[in-house]
Design an enzyme around this catalytic site. Structure first.
Site, PDB file in Angstrom:
ATOM      1  N   ASP A 160     -15.451  15.877 -20.537  1.00  0.00           N
ATOM      2  CA  ASP A 160     -16.141  14.728 -19.931  1.00  0.00           C
ATOM      3  C   ASP A 160     -17.652  14.848 -20.158  1.00  0.00           C
ATOM      4  OD1 ASP A 160     -13.589  13.938 -18.620  1.00  0.00           O
ATOM      5  OD2 ASP A 160     -13.925  15.810 -17.551  1.00  0.00           O
ATOM      6  N   HIS A 188     -11.591  15.798 -12.766  1.00  0.00           N
ATOM      7  CA  HIS A 188     -11.325  15.370 -14.149  1.00  0.00           C
ATOM      8  C   HIS A 188     -10.290  14.254 -14.092  1.00  0.00           C
ATOM      9  CE1 HIS A 188     -10.515  15.119 -18.357  1.00  0.00           C
ATOM     10  NE2 HIS A 188      -9.237  15.362 -18.138  1.00  0.00           N
TER      11      HIS A 188
END
Ligand SMILES: NC(=O)C1=CN([C@@H]2O[C@H](COP(=O)(O)OP(=O)(O)OC[C@H]3O[C@@H](n4cnc5c(N)ncnc54)[C@H](O)[C@@H]3O)[C@@H](O)[C@H]2O)C=CC1
Ligand SMILES: O=C([O-])CC(=O)C(=O)O
Length: 329
Positions: A160, A188
């Protein structure tokens, strides 16, 4: 190169991330060009044959740093003496599966693996959980390893982080090297919060350089948070090479340190910083040095950021409560 090899255990070794990861570990990109490695591959019985095939290819690369490969479906053997463990194998969500079923199935994997790490890994074990839901799987494993310091269990939000750096660099016409101090907060998952308010681009504040809150709220954040789904849609399979790359980055940074004037994002056990409840595994800005990390302290959190951090942290609290009520921790 006379050093004792570092034992690296990889679970889900026959999967697509495993295939993109193992060759890079064996070539020295995980731990450095002067560190020999021994690979221990854990698979379920149905995955053993494919793992053997990958091991044959690893042999065929004649990597000078690769000092051995063991393949097993026994977690106690796979984690025996492990210094670094990459927990990639997980139970994917399939059609009709409820969240509770997914958490239960993964509890059945990460609980025993946590216990095997507790009982057999080396004293300096460092664990990265990649398999989804990564933060909560890491929590389950950590809770089954009471003798291992909690901070050795981490979850991957580096993909990410890297996605956010790339999107921001593109927006500003900058080089990815110019972007520093970006943060992924929380889970996440699609609730994660990529934060550019403390980020710098070529030394200037990134949010000021962007100066476009609409782009931030409506394009940047959703693009980063939903990138995994967009890759699945485009590729017909989930991110593999970029996930493997992020796993390499995560461990490399943990072991070798963050550069001066920068930090990274890691899912780590909260110590209560920034109002994130103690004990849950949430992504934070961290600096690393000598194989240890510290959560960056003292950042000012605006209302815009607070709302988004709180939403992602609430999802982590809900996941923790769900695995608790299922008796998985
Ligand atoms: N944290 C992150 O940023 C990301 C996480 N992921 C997650 O990583 C995981 C792996 O992804 P892929 O390699 O694409 O999946 P895959 O399905 O290709 O491979 C998974 C492998 O794990 C094995 N496995 C299943 N249960 C196991 C167990 N108990 N012990 C050992 N091995 C086991 C399977 O046999 C399979 O070979 C998935 O959960 C995926 O959602 C993927 C991308 C990014
Ligand atoms: O959604 C998935 O399975 C893959 C994933 O985590 C990502 O690409 O971020």
């Amino acid at each position: 190169m006379t050093r004792t090899p570092v034992n690296v255990t990889v679970t889900g070794a026959a999967g697509q991330i495993g295939y993109a990861l193992l060759f890079r570990i064996a070539s020295g990109q995980l731990l450095g060009a002067d560190t020999p490695v021994k690979l221990n591959l854990l698979e379920i019985p149905q995955g053993l044959k494919a793992a053997e095939g990958t091991a044959m290819e690893l042999d065929d690369c004649a990597f000078p740093l690769l000092r051995g490969i063991e393949i097993t479906d026994d977690a106690n053997k796979a984690f025996d003496g492990a210094n670094v463990a990459l927990l990639v194998g997980a139970r994917p969500r399939t059609a009709g599966m409820e969240r509770g079923d997914l958490l239960s199935a993964n509890g059945g994997i990460f609980g025993p693996q946590g216990k095997a790490i507790n009982d057999h890994a080396a004293d300096d074990i460092k664990v990265l959980v990649v398999g989804n839901p990564a933060n909560t799987n890491a929590l389950i494993a950590q809770q089954h390893a009471p003798d291992v310091p909690a901070e050795r269990f981490t979850a991957m939000t580096r993909l990410d982080h890297n996605r956010a750096v790339a999107q921001l660099a593109k927006k500003l016409g900058a080089s990815v090297d110019d972007i520093k101090k970006l943060t992924i907060w929380g889970n996440h998952s699609a609730t994660q919060y990529p934060d550019i308010f403390h980020a710098e681009v070529a030394g200037k504040n990134a949010a000021e350089a962007v100066n476009d809150e609409k782009w931030l709220a409506e394009e940047f954040i959703p693009t980063v948070a939903k990138r995994g789904a967009a890759i699945i849609e485009a590729r017909g399979a989930s991110s593999a090479a970029s996930a493997a790359n992020a796993a390499i980055d995560h461990v490399h940074t943990w072991v070798n340190g963050t550069p001066e004037g920068d930090w990274t994002s890691m899912g780590v056990v909260s110590d209560g910083s920034y109002g994130v409840p103690e004990g849950i595994i949430s992504s934070f800005p961290v600096t690393t040095k000598d194989g240890r990390f510290e959560i960056v302290q003292g950042l000012e959190i605006s209302d815009f950021s607070r709302t988004r951090i709180d939403a992602s942290v609430q999802e982590l609290i809900d996941e923790r409560d769900a695995v608790r009520s299922l008796g998985l921790i």
